[in-house]
Design an enzyme around this catalytic site. Structure first.
Site: not given
Ligand code: NDP
Length: 498
Positions: A195, A270, A305, A402
């Site tokens: 997804k 992650e 991240c 963050e």
């Molecule tokens: P989000 O947590 O908003 O979203 C991540 C994914 O989860 C998206 O596909 C999102 O869908 C989906 N999602 C959101 N809500 C739900 C739910 N209730 N159930 C299941 N899936 C859900 O993060 P961002 O996309 O804004 O990404 C940024 C974040 O990712 C930052 O905090 C960053 O630090 C972290 N990150 C961590 C990394 C690591 O390796 N530790 C690497 C890269 C990023 P949709 O967007 O369609 O709502």
């Protein structure tokens, strides 16, 4: 603005996309769609279907069928599975420009970064894990069970693929982060429902198309598009899923962890970071340190991240290093991602830009000093100048939370203990960088920093063989490396009495 490749022009001519399930596009069960917007122009590129629970169910069923014990995928030898992953890596390379252009269109990032990090990174990850298919091993174990009649034990463990994997990925590196999950999951013999983020779903769909062209059997890699609260939630709560692997914010990670636990489904998280860069006054090369600090925060518009978003600089060199970093920031060329000479592109979306700008206001409200940037340079597109604050209070919101944008906050420190105390004073613990020429000091920091990844004298970079993951609220589990593939296996203990 740019000549799109023929493949991309053909791909985008569809204009609206369904899900990719069982090796082909489906129209989707929901009437609702999501527009995919180019962050540089604010124009809609295409729309994708908002996946309903029925769509998710169809995708999970397809993955489950492909995982069936007698399926072609399960019957494949590890060597043949490896060949398929190599073939997919080749396909990714063959379509490097198409994929990179698509990532730049939907994410806004610089095309040179899309080529190297997203597409190049994905191909590298698939090649790395292609090699792992033939190296997954269990152990033979001497056990102490007494057997009657002179019989003996032959005890061993075997690693088996865990089953259907739900992979939920963010928008910042849509293809490389997807490959960190899909490649090891497939190497282990699992099947996947991916997804992507609603901001960057198109590259994931093309990715799945290419996997099928490379010969991956139908149902082994499925993509369901949609938002988090509907599609993501339906996927993480589906009872047919054996493992949820998630990269994203800590807030969403907590929701997903709880949902997975309701079904006692395995989970890897992650999550976010607020990673410190620590510059000592004996740094080997201050120019390199300033460049490294700037690259650590401004790469990918700070939407990384492991971004070094708070820099601690030893008092004696605080002004010098910060001035150097500010000069680098002020010289950065802000432009659309297809401009090969650009240093900084737009942020991913209007909503995200607004969120980052609200942190800039909070920094000003809480008394941090704005040294550079802070403005939106153009009327159109989600651009933001590289922004640098100086602060003295480690508890300020911009030092603790963050921001996930091109915003750096600098705080002075006195000595090693002060640096460690400040760096570890965070709920997060993803990464850290240390800049010093003193190996004893460096090792002392390495040993005591609460972070999953520590780099000395370099910004953090990823490598397929180097595990990545966080301490504290930055996550559970590790991706990449051997750990990364074993995360998609489950252990069976066997004893043959003979
Ligand atoms: P989000 O947590 O908003 O979203 C991540 C994914 O989860 C998206 O596909 C999102 O869908 C989906 N999602 C959101 N809500 C739900 C739910 N209730 N159930 C299941 N899936 C859900 O993060 P961002 O996309 O804004 O990404 C940024 C974040 O990712 C930052 O905090 C960053 O630090 C972290 N990150 C961590 C990394 C690591 O390796 N530790 C690497 C890269 C990023 P949709 O967007 O369609 O709502």
């Amino acid at each position: 603005m740019v000549n799109l490749t023929q493949r991309l022009t053909e791909f985008l001519s569809a204009k609206s996309f369904g899900h990719f399930i069982n090796g082909a596009y489906t129209s989707g069960n929901s009437e609702e769609t999501i527009d995919v917007v180019n962050p540089a122009t604010e124009e809609t590129i295409a729309s994708v279907s908002l996946g309903s629970s029925d769509d998710v169910d169809q995708a999970v069923r397809s993955a489950k069928t492909a995982f069936d014990y007698n399926s072609p995928w399960r019957k494949m030898t590890p060597d043949d599975r490896g060949k398929l992953l190599f073939a997919f890596a080749d396909k990714i390379e063959e379509h490097k420009e198409t994929l990179a252009q698509l990532v730049t269109l939907e994410n806004g990032k610089l095309i040179k970064d899309a080529r190297s990090s997203d597409v190049g990174g994905a191909a590298k990850t698939f090649r790395y894990y292609a090699g792992w298919t033939t190296k997954i091993e269990g152990e033979t174990l001497d056990i102490s069970q007494a057997q009657k009649g002179g019989k003996q034990n032959f005890a061993f463990t075997r690693r088996e693929p865990i089953g259907v994997v739900a992979a939920i990925v963010p928008w910042n590196f849509p293809l490389s982060i997807a490959s960190w999950k899909v490649a090891p999951a497939l190497a282990a013999g699992c099947t996947v429902v991916l997804k992507p983020s609603e901001e960057t779903p198109l590259s994931a769909l093309l990715f799945a198309e290419l996997a099928t062209e490379a010969g991956l059997p139908p149902g082994v890699l499925n993509v369901v598009t949609g938002d988090g609260s509907t599609t993501g939630a339906a996927l993480t709560s589906h009872k047919g899923v054996s493992k949820v692997t998630f990269t994203g914010s800590t807030r969403t990670g907590k929701i997903i962890g709880k949902t997975a636990m309701d079904n006692v489904t395995g989970v890897s998280l992650e999550l976010g970071g607020k990673s410190p860069a620590i510059v000592f006054d004996d740094a080997l090369d201050f120019d390199a340190a300033a460049k490294g600090v700037a690259a650590g925060i401004f790469r990918n518009q700070g939407q990384v991240c492991v971004a070094g978003s708070r820099v601690y600089i030893q008092k004696k060199v605080f002004d010098k290093v910060l001035t150097d970093v500010s000069h680098i920031a002020q010289k950065m060329k802000i432009s659309h991602g297809f401009d090969e000479s650009a240093d900084l592109g737009p942020l991913v979306s209007k909503g995200h830009l607004e969120g980052v700008c609200s942190y800039i206001r909070s920094g000003l409200d809480e008394g941090a000093r704005l040294l550079s940037g802070g403005e939106q340079p153009f009327d159109k597109g989600y651009y933001l100048q590289p922004t640098i604050f100086s602060a003295t209070d480690n508890k300020q919101t911009i030092v603790q939370e963050e921001i996930f944008g091109p915003v750096l906050v600098a705080v002075p420190f006195t000595n090693l203990e002060d640096a460690l105390q400040k760096a570890n004073d965070s709920t997060m613990g993803l990464a850290a960088t240390v800049w010093t020429k003193d190996i004893s000091k460096a090792m002392s920091m390495v040993n005591r920093l609460q972070a999953g990844v520590v780099y000395v004298n370099s910004p953090v970079r990823s490598d397929p063989n180097l595990p990545l993951g966080g301490y504290k609220h930055s996550g559970i589990g590790r991706e990449l490396g051997k750990t990364g593939v074993y995360a998609y296996t489950t252990l069976k203990s066997v004893n043959i009495v003979y």
